[in-house]
Enzyme design. Sequence first.
Site, mmCIF file in Angstrom:
data_model
loop_
_atom_site.group_PDB
_atom_site.id
_atom_site.type_symbol
_atom_site.label_atom_id
_atom_site.label_comp_id
_atom_site.label_asym_id
_atom_site.label_seq_id
_atom_site.Cartn_x
_atom_site.Cartn_y
_atom_site.Cartn_z
ATOM 1 N N SER A 12 0.884 -1.173 0.000
ATOM 2 C CA SER A 12 0.000 0.000 0.000
ATOM 3 C C SER A 12 0.920 1.222 0.000
ATOM 4 O O SER A 12 2.068 1.134 0.446
ATOM 5 C CB SER A 12 -0.944 -0.006 1.200
ATOM 6 O OG SER A 12 -0.224 -0.147 2.402
ATOM 7 N N GLU A 14 1.336 5.518 0.609
ATOM 8 C CA GLU A 14 0.777 6.697 1.297
ATOM 9 C C GLU A 14 1.204 7.988 0.595
ATOM 10 O O GLU A 14 2.366 8.141 0.225
ATOM 11 C CB GLU A 14 1.281 6.684 2.742
ATOM 12 C CG GLU A 14 0.795 7.866 3.553
ATOM 13 C CD GLU A 14 1.178 7.723 5.020
ATOM 14 O OE1 GLU A 14 0.979 6.637 5.612
ATOM 15 O OE2 GLU A 14 1.683 8.713 5.575
ATOM 16 N N ALA A 48 -2.239 18.010 10.519
ATOM 17 C CA ALA A 48 -2.407 18.206 11.963
ATOM 18 C C ALA A 48 -3.613 19.088 12.261
ATOM 19 O O ALA A 48 -3.793 20.139 11.636
ATOM 20 C CB ALA A 48 -1.150 18.842 12.545
ATOM 21 N N HIS A 73 -6.713 9.053 5.866
ATOM 22 C CA HIS A 73 -6.319 9.100 7.271
ATOM 23 C C HIS A 73 -7.288 10.076 7.935
ATOM 24 O O HIS A 73 -7.738 11.042 7.313
ATOM 25 C CB HIS A 73 -4.896 9.633 7.434
ATOM 26 C CG HIS A 73 -3.839 8.737 6.853
ATOM 27 N ND1 HIS A 73 -2.556 8.697 7.333
ATOM 28 C CD2 HIS A 73 -3.891 7.841 5.830
ATOM 29 C CE1 HIS A 73 -1.854 7.824 6.635
ATOM 30 N NE2 HIS A 73 -2.632 7.294 5.707
ATOM 31 N N ARG A 103 -4.844 9.534 16.389
ATOM 32 C CA ARG A 103 -5.024 10.700 17.252
ATOM 33 C C ARG A 103 -4.542 11.940 16.516
ATOM 34 O O ARG A 103 -5.200 12.954 16.468
ATOM 35 C CB ARG A 103 -4.229 10.528 18.554
ATOM 36 C CG ARG A 103 -4.432 11.686 19.510
ATOM 37 C CD ARG A 103 -3.374 11.737 20.592
ATOM 38 N NE ARG A 103 -2.071 12.114 20.080
ATOM 39 C CZ ARG A 103 -1.008 12.326 20.838
ATOM 40 N NH1 ARG A 103 -1.091 12.186 22.137
ATOM 41 N NH2 ARG A 103 0.137 12.678 20.307
ATOM 42 N N GLY A 104 -3.328 11.850 15.926
ATOM 43 C CA GLY A 104 -2.709 13.023 15.309
ATOM 44 C C GLY A 104 -1.992 13.851 16.354
ATOM 45 O O GLY A 104 -1.970 13.503 17.540
ATOM 46 N N ASP A 105 -1.383 14.921 15.911
ATOM 47 C CA ASP A 105 -0.664 15.828 16.820
ATOM 48 C C ASP A 105 -1.309 17.205 16.746
ATOM 49 O O ASP A 105 -1.740 17.630 15.689
ATOM 50 C CB ASP A 105 0.809 15.925 16.408
ATOM 51 C CG ASP A 105 1.536 14.614 16.691
ATOM 52 O OD1 ASP A 105 1.385 14.091 17.815
ATOM 53 O OD2 ASP A 105 2.222 14.113 15.786
ATOM 54 N N ALA A 119 -6.449 7.826 20.087
ATOM 55 C CA ALA A 119 -6.981 7.142 18.904
ATOM 56 C C ALA A 119 -7.963 6.025 19.268
ATOM 57 O O ALA A 119 -8.890 5.748 18.505
ATOM 58 C CB ALA A 119 -5.828 6.596 18.068
ATOM 59 N N LYS A 161 -6.560 0.091 21.111
ATOM 60 C CA LYS A 161 -7.092 0.393 19.767
ATOM 61 C C LYS A 161 -7.582 -0.886 19.094
ATOM 62 O O LYS A 161 -8.581 -0.881 18.379
ATOM 63 C CB LYS A 161 -6.000 1.059 18.906
ATOM 64 C CG LYS A 161 -5.542 2.396 19.462
ATOM 65 C CD LYS A 161 -4.675 3.186 18.502
ATOM 66 C CE LYS A 161 -3.229 2.808 18.540
ATOM 67 N NZ LYS A 161 -2.371 3.822 17.852
ATOM 68 N N GLN A 172 4.920 2.837 12.438
ATOM 69 C CA GLN A 172 5.834 3.935 12.150
ATOM 70 C C GLN A 172 7.030 3.311 11.426
ATOM 71 O O GLN A 172 7.311 2.124 11.623
ATOM 72 C CB GLN A 172 6.263 4.589 13.479
ATOM 73 C CG GLN A 172 7.127 5.801 13.341
ATOM 74 C CD GLN A 172 6.480 6.859 12.461
ATOM 75 O OE1 GLN A 172 6.573 6.775 11.234
ATOM 76 N NE2 GLN A 172 5.824 7.834 13.070
ATOM 77 N N GLN A 208 16.330 15.570 5.556
ATOM 78 C CA GLN A 208 14.892 15.408 5.798
ATOM 79 C C GLN A 208 14.634 14.165 6.667
ATOM 80 O O GLN A 208 13.853 14.200 7.604
ATOM 81 C CB GLN A 208 14.188 15.271 4.448
ATOM 82 C CG GLN A 208 12.690 15.369 4.517
ATOM 83 C CD GLN A 208 12.070 15.064 3.157
ATOM 84 O OE1 GLN A 208 12.416 14.087 2.510
ATOM 85 N NE2 GLN A 208 11.168 15.916 2.733
ATOM 86 N N PHE A 212 12.765 14.237 10.315
ATOM 87 C CA PHE A 212 11.543 13.453 10.556
ATOM 88 C C PHE A 212 11.761 12.457 11.690
ATOM 89 O O PHE A 212 10.910 12.269 12.545
ATOM 90 C CB PHE A 212 11.199 12.611 9.326
ATOM 91 C CG PHE A 212 10.401 13.332 8.288
ATOM 92 C CD1 PHE A 212 10.026 14.650 8.442
ATOM 93 C CD2 PHE A 212 10.007 12.660 7.137
ATOM 94 C CE1 PHE A 212 9.279 15.292 7.478
ATOM 95 C CE2 PHE A 212 9.262 13.296 6.167
ATOM 96 C CZ PHE A 212 8.906 14.609 6.330
ATOM 97 N N HIS A 262 3.729 -1.063 3.766
ATOM 98 C CA HIS A 262 3.070 0.223 3.516
ATOM 99 C C HIS A 262 4.182 1.263 3.314
ATOM 100 O O HIS A 262 4.987 1.489 4.221
ATOM 101 C CB HIS A 262 2.203 0.600 4.719
ATOM 102 C CG HIS A 262 1.511 1.918 4.595
ATOM 103 N ND1 HIS A 262 0.330 2.082 3.903
ATOM 104 C CD2 HIS A 262 1.833 3.158 5.070
ATOM 105 C CE1 HIS A 262 -0.064 3.352 3.972
ATOM 106 N NE2 HIS A 262 0.837 4.021 4.665
#
Length: 284
Positions: A12, A14, A48, A73, A103-105, A119, A161, A172, A208, A212, A262
């Site tokens: 998959s 993203e 976000a 998402h 949940r996100g930030d 989440a 969850k 992650q 980068q 990250f 993914h």
Amino acid sequence: MSLSKSTAQLFSFEFFPPKSAEGASHLVSVQQQLAALKPEFFSVTFGAGGSTRDKTYETVLKIQQTGIAAAPHLSCVAATQDSIKEILHAYQDHAISKIVALRGDLPSGMMSTGQFRYANELVEFIRQQTGDFFDIHVAAYPEIHPQAVNAVQDFNNFKRKVDAGANAAITQYFYNAESYFYFRDQCEKHGITIPIVPGIMPITNYSQLFRFSDMCGADIPRWLRKRLECFGDDKAAIGEFGIEVVSQLCQRLLENGAPGLHFYTMNQASATLAICNNLLGSER
Ligand SMILES: Cc1cc2nc3c(=O)[nH]c(=O)nc-3n(C[C@H](O)[C@H](O)[C@H](O)COP(=O)(O)OP(=O)(O)OC[C@H]3O[C@@H](n4cnc5c(N)ncnc54)[C@H](O)[C@@H]3O)c2cc1C
């Protein structure tokens, strides 16, 4: 190598929602190239605090029209129950049945989490509102979420969850395969049977990647960091080395039972394509 599963739907991919018309036409070309790999789905991130809500929605609808399943998402931080209900029903109306629930930030400066804190509460709410309609993916952290109190509590929170109704998890990204295998063993020990799909970040850009990884708590092993440092600004050499290293990681994961992969594509096709073609090489 021999892949344990049909090559169709092994991957998959993203994307993030494009910010400009140029970005949108570039993304169409990226999708067309990756579609050749017959992915299970393309997913689209959610900025976000809901900052890309409309663009995520538009991008997902466009993907769905191409005949490949699209998975939006959806992050719940700063959201209300009404706003989540509205977006879930909009996706249902378009027969979009996969969702990555997060949940996100909080965006910097925003203090209130809204009506959802974590989440697991979002997963529970999606199930309450829409029953079994959605195939819900959640995030997993083999190297531990950066805000976790400790590794045990983080795992227990992951299990919440799953207990709330998640169908699959995407991790992650990581470069230590052992962290994934350990996490998967822990799942097995605790009776968690949903697929745990490794998230894969191709290596194309040194600074980068470091930025990250610092933010999201992904460890760059010393040997990898030291080798990347030697390439300086030589992007071609970083790219070539990155494809070799990440292909080997992916091969090891698949050979040891990972149910799929993914890819965090960053809206670029070439490194992801090269890695997937390396994996499929002997299958074709
Ligand atoms: C596959 C994937 C896709 C992603 N896509 C996006 C995206 O599109 N947009 C975006 O903004 N971010 C995205 N992220 C990043 C993610 O939003 C952040 O990592 C965020 O900090 C945590 O989200 P979560 O859903 O994992 O949160 P949670 O599972 O809620 O966990 C967050 C933290 O809270 C703790 N916790 C969880 N539940 C409880 C509880 N009930 N009680 C106490 N503590 C708890 C956990 O241990 C963890 O430390 C993605 C991450 C992954 C792995």
